[in-house]
Design an enzyme around this catalytic site. Structure first.
Site, PDB file in Angstrom:
ATOM      1  N   HIS A   1    -135.234  49.497  84.013  1.00  0.00           N
ATOM      2  CA  HIS A   1    -135.515  48.320  83.174  1.00  0.00           C
ATOM      3  C   HIS A   1    -136.246  47.279  84.015  1.00  0.00           C
ATOM      4  O   HIS A   1    -135.718  46.220  84.336  1.00  0.00           O
ATOM      5  CB  HIS A   1    -134.216  47.748  82.611  1.00  0.00           C
ATOM      6  CG  HIS A   1    -134.422  46.798  81.471  1.00  0.00           C
ATOM      7  ND1 HIS A   1    -133.624  46.803  80.353  1.00  0.00           N
ATOM      8  CD2 HIS A   1    -135.323  45.816  81.253  1.00  0.00           C
ATOM      9  CE1 HIS A   1    -134.016  45.864  79.513  1.00  0.00           C
ATOM     10  NE2 HIS A   1    -135.060  45.245  80.058  1.00  0.00           N
TER      11      HIS A   1
ATOM     12  N   HIS B   1    -135.488  47.661  72.751  1.00  0.00           N
ATOM     13  CA  HIS B   1    -134.755  46.395  72.703  1.00  0.00           C
ATOM     14  C   HIS B   1    -134.742  46.004  71.233  1.00  0.00           C
ATOM     15  O   HIS B   1    -135.781  45.666  70.667  1.00  0.00           O
ATOM     16  CB  HIS B   1    -135.474  45.350  73.563  1.00  0.00           C
ATOM     17  CG  HIS B   1    -134.844  43.996  73.548  1.00  0.00           C
ATOM     18  ND1 HIS B   1    -134.640  43.261  74.697  1.00  0.00           N
ATOM     19  CD2 HIS B   1    -134.373  43.221  72.540  1.00  0.00           C
ATOM     20  CE1 HIS B   1    -134.090  42.097  74.390  1.00  0.00           C
ATOM     21  NE2 HIS B   1    -133.923  42.060  73.083  1.00  0.00           N
TER      22      HIS B   1
ATOM     23  N   ASP C   1    -133.351  44.531  84.575  1.00  0.00           N
ATOM     24  CA  ASP C   1    -134.073  43.549  83.757  1.00  0.00           C
ATOM     25  C   ASP C   1    -134.727  42.517  84.677  1.00  0.00           C
ATOM     26  O   ASP C   1    -134.614  41.315  84.498  1.00  0.00           O
ATOM     27  CB  ASP C   1    -133.137  42.875  82.756  1.00  0.00           C
ATOM     28  CG  ASP C   1    -133.871  42.262  81.567  1.00  0.00           C
ATOM     29  OD1 ASP C   1    -135.097  42.421  81.477  1.00  0.00           O
ATOM     30  OD2 ASP C   1    -133.214  41.617  80.736  1.00  0.00           O
TER      31      ASP C   1
ATOM     32  N   HIS D   1    -139.930  46.617  71.640  1.00  0.00           N
ATOM     33  CA  HIS D   1    -139.268  45.345  71.932  1.00  0.00           C
ATOM     34  C   HIS D   1    -139.339  44.434  70.721  1.00  0.00           C
ATOM     35  O   HIS D   1    -140.380  44.325  70.072  1.00  0.00           O
ATOM     36  CB  HIS D   1    -139.909  44.658  73.138  1.00  0.00           C
ATOM     37  CG  HIS D   1    -139.050  43.586  73.730  1.00  0.00           C
ATOM     38  ND1 HIS D   1    -138.831  42.377  73.105  1.00  0.00           N
ATOM     39  CD2 HIS D   1    -138.339  43.545  74.892  1.00  0.00           C
ATOM     40  CE1 HIS D   1    -138.032  41.631  73.851  1.00  0.00           C
ATOM     41  NE2 HIS D   1    -137.718  42.318  74.937  1.00  0.00           N
TER      42      HIS D   1
ATOM     43  N   HIS E   1    -137.609  34.346  77.224  1.00  0.00           N
ATOM     44  CA  HIS E   1    -138.144  34.704  75.909  1.00  0.00           C
ATOM     45  C   HIS E   1    -138.982  33.594  75.279  1.00  0.00           C
ATOM     46  O   HIS E   1    -139.176  33.562  74.071  1.00  0.00           O
ATOM     47  CB  HIS E   1    -137.014  35.175  74.989  1.00  0.00           C
ATOM     48  CG  HIS E   1    -136.495  36.513  75.405  1.00  0.00           C
ATOM     49  ND1 HIS E   1    -137.115  37.686  75.056  1.00  0.00           N
ATOM     50  CD2 HIS E   1    -135.463  36.856  76.211  1.00  0.00           C
ATOM     51  CE1 HIS E   1    -136.470  38.700  75.606  1.00  0.00           C
ATOM     52  NE2 HIS E   1    -135.472  38.220  76.312  1.00  0.00           N
TER      53      HIS E   1
ATOM     54  N   HIS F   1    -130.184  47.071  76.809  1.00  0.00           N
ATOM     55  CA  HIS F   1    -129.348  45.939  76.383  1.00  0.00           C
ATOM     56  C   HIS F   1    -128.253  46.353  75.416  1.00  0.00           C
ATOM     57  O   HIS F   1    -127.970  45.649  74.444  1.00  0.00           O
ATOM     58  CB  HIS F   1    -130.202  44.839  75.754  1.00  0.00           C
ATOM     59  CG  HIS F   1    -131.095  44.133  76.720  1.00  0.00           C
ATOM     60  ND1 HIS F   1    -130.625  43.495  77.844  1.00  0.00           N
ATOM     61  CD2 HIS F   1    -132.446  43.982  76.740  1.00  0.00           C
ATOM     62  CE1 HIS F   1    -131.642  42.973  78.509  1.00  0.00           C
ATOM     63  NE2 HIS F   1    -132.760  43.266  77.869  1.00  0.00           N
TER      64      HIS F   1
ATOM     65  N   HIS G   1    -139.373  44.708  84.564  1.00  0.00           N
ATOM     66  CA  HIS G   1    -140.517  43.909  84.151  1.00  0.00           C
ATOM     67  C   HIS G   1    -141.393  43.756  85.393  1.00  0.00           C
ATOM     68  O   HIS G   1    -141.007  43.077  86.347  1.00  0.00           O
ATOM     69  CB  HIS G   1    -140.073  42.523  83.670  1.00  0.00           C
ATOM     70  CG  HIS G   1    -139.265  42.526  82.414  1.00  0.00           C
ATOM     71  ND1 HIS G   1    -139.739  42.042  81.220  1.00  0.00           N
ATOM     72  CD2 HIS G   1    -137.989  42.943  82.170  1.00  0.00           C
ATOM     73  CE1 HIS G   1    -138.808  42.147  80.285  1.00  0.00           C
ATOM     74  NE2 HIS G   1    -137.730  42.704  80.844  1.00  0.00           N
TER      75      HIS G   1
ATOM     76  N   LYS H   1    -142.086  51.616  75.036  1.00  0.00           N
ATOM     77  CA  LYS H   1    -141.046  50.600  74.909  1.00  0.00           C
ATOM     78  C   LYS H   1    -141.219  49.836  73.607  1.00  0.00           C
ATOM     79  O   LYS H   1    -142.271  49.264  73.343  1.00  0.00           O
ATOM     80  CB  LYS H   1    -141.123  49.630  76.090  1.00  0.00           C
ATOM     81  CG  LYS H   1    -140.260  48.388  75.937  1.00  0.00           C
ATOM     82  CD  LYS H   1    -138.775  48.723  75.904  1.00  0.00           C
ATOM     83  CE  LYS H   1    -137.929  47.486  75.622  1.00  0.00           C
ATOM     84  NZ  LYS H   1    -138.077  46.425  76.601  1.00  0.00           N
TER      85      LYS H   1
END
Length: 568
Positions: free
Chosen positions: A135, A247, A361, A220, A321, A273, A137, A218
């Site tokens: 996970h 996600h 994450d 999201h 976010h 998550h 980024h 992915k």
């Protein structure tokens, strides 16, 4: 003539043997050596006046018949066991686990040592497989330095740098970005795999990312994880033997958790998550742990549940976010994701093996260098609060240790189709190995081996007369330099991309390895972490009930593997 040694004297000389117990860092976790592959009186050890010398423990065999490197007398901690053994490395791969020495004069030798063999002293050390963080980024390349120094040797995720999209989602979108990131991967001494953006309702935008080199897709919520996008993404994944990570929809805009599960249509998916506060269907994303086709993971910011967990999360969420605290709807969105009851249940679901994997994450609410620390902190907290697991007794925590090590090694490898190369210490696999002093286990590795060559180690002043004078800190070693870098690390891609010849087309130096078996893996395949409970989350109180039992625990006020290890 035989010489009898006390257990203490033997352990100090050759490391622990069968029946000896080892405390992991400053936790309450004890592992016990189950088997010793070495032979008493025939152990090999390097040094002045010791065994590995010409005509003694070192044979006359040529390079083709001996190991390139032997790690001597190490304690291996892996999902399959806790054993004492010598580890042979040949051509960058684990060649054997057994008894090293000179087969001309020693009995029981399964690993020959010769003039072509280097020795790494494993006496008193624990060896684990390199960690796999699924996970990531890819916001900053410096994450790789932190991850590698923590014992993580494979990173899977997406991104393009500190773009707004990457700050929130693990997607490398489109062929152009995929090509650039694969080219960038050549410069880093770690195994890498990239996920494309899976949010589209038609196949072509997804297929072209797989053809460009993505190992999976992915989905999201920030890009719109609707049932139509889920269905389309999984259809493409089935056609290309790649994995999908998701996600889910925190706001339940396109449907509740039941609608998302229905869109899966029984197809394999990695649910990011699956936890108490990281995002996804509020408040009951944990329910997907009971699905046979769902491979659930959680991330490390909630690991384990402590007195500080809730306070930390709100600010993290607003930043990651792209939310505005002055907007009521944004604040409500953030607060809906942070629930003490589900965070507490997450601890227990990890301990019982319902949550199969743990990841970071990175820089998007999680800490890239703390996957391993927080895994073992969770294991410690659960032992203290819940006692021994079924399968463990009063003497050791072997089963619990195997369960937790599997969460960041073999299970992520199985999930993303790379277990044929990495994820465990087994003959034939890429020699990504992490060596730990027991007192620093899980916190600060002594050495990280990548593809059979030392990549990072604790090293003293380079101008000193010996390797140990201060300042001792992590320094990159020769596996990270020149052409060795590309020969000691792997880049994972899809079979479709490999067949399309992207290595030559992109001018890549690293070996490309295709993922495989992504669509057939199920929750049953998650080693030591395959429990599928029926979970219910109360929509008013957020209480979590699994197979009829309420899951709750107290937050920890103090943790091991923490401040005492980071004074300097």
């Amino acid at each position: 003539m035989t010489l009898r040694l006390s257990r203490r004297a033997y352990a100090e000389m050759f490391g622990p043997t069968t029946g000896d117990r080892i405390r992991l860092a400053d936790t309450e976790l004890l592992i016990e050596v189950e088997r010793d592959h070495t032979l008493y009186g025939e152990e090999v050890k390097f040094g002045g006046g010791k065994v590995i010398r010409d005509g003694m423990g070192q044979s006359q065999l040529p390079a083709a018949d001996v190991a390139d490197t032997v790690i001597t007398n190490a304690v291996i901690l892996d999902h399959w066991g806790i054993v004492k053994a010598d580890i042979a490395i040949k051509h960058g791969r684990i060649a054997a686990i057994g008894k090293a020495g000179n087969p001309d004069i020693q009995p029981g030798v399964t690993i020959a040592i010769g003039a072509a063999t280097e020795i790494i002293a494993g006496e008193g050390l624990i060896v684990t497989a390199g960690g796999i963080d699924t996970h990531i980024h890819f916001i900053s390349p410096q994450q790789i330095d932190e991850a590698l120094a923590s014992g993580v040797t494979t990173m899977i995720g997406g991104g393009t740098g500190p773009a707004t999209g990457t700050n929130a989602t693990t997607c490398t979108p489109g062929p152009w970005h995929m090509e650039r990131m694969l080219q960038a991967a050549d410069g880093w001494p770690i195994n890498l795999g990239f996920l494309g953006k899976g949010n589209a309702s038609r196949p072509q935008p997804l297929v072209e990312q797989i053809e460009a080199g993505a190992i999976g897709l992915k989905l999201h919520e920030d890009w719109g994880t609707t049932p139509a996008a889920i269905d389309n993404c999984l259809t493409v994944a089935d056609d290309t033997d790649t994995q999908v990570a998701i996600h889910t929809d925190t706001l339940n805009e396109a449907g509740f958790v039941e609608a998302t599960v229905a869109a899966f249509k029984g197809r394999t998916i990695h649910t990011y998550h699956t936890e108490g506060a990281g995002g996804g269907h509020a408040p009951d994303i944990l329910k997907v742990c009971g699905e046979a086709n769902v491979l659930p993971s959680s991330t490390n910011p909630t690991r384990p549940y402590t007195i500080n967990t809730l306070d930390e999360h709100l600010d993290m969420l607003m930043v990651c976010h792209h939310l505005d605290p002055s907007i009521a709807e944004d604040l409500a969105f953030a607060e809906s994701r942070i629930r003490r009851e589900t965070i507490a249940a997450e601890d227990i679901l990890h301990d019982l093996g319902a949550l199969s994997m743990l990841s970071s994450d990175s820089q998007a609410m999680g800490r890239v260098g703390e996957v391993i620390i927080r895994t073992w902190q969770t294991a410690h907290k659960m032992k203290v609060q819940r006692g021994a697991l079924t399968g463990d007794g009063a003497r050791n925590d072997n089963f619990r240790a195997k369960r937790y090590v599997a969460k960041y090694t073999i299970n992520p490898a199985l999930t993303h189709g790379i277990a044929h190369e990495v994820g465990s210490i087994e003959p034939g696999k890429w020699a990504d190995l992490v060596l730990w002093e027991p007192a620093f286990f899980g916190v600060k590795p002594a050495m990280i081996v990548k593809g059979g060559m030392i990549a990072v180690a604790q090293m003293g002043d380079p101008n000193a007369s010996i390797p140990t004078p201060q300042p001792v800190h992590y320094r990159e070693m020769f596996a990270t330099r020149g052409g060795a870098l590309a020969r000691t690390s792997l880049t994972f891609v899809s079979q479709l991309a490999l067949d399309a010849g992207i290595s030559a087309r992109y001018g890549l130096a690293k070996r490309l390895v295709p993922v495989r078996g992504c669509r057939t893996v199920t929750k049953r395949d998650m080693i030591h972490n395959a429990w599928q409970p029926a979970i219910r989350v109360d929509p008013e109180t957020y209480d979590v009930v699994a197979d009829g039992a309420l899951l709750t625990c107290e937050p920890a006020a103090v943790l091991p593997m923490a401040q005492r290890y980071f004074l300097f």
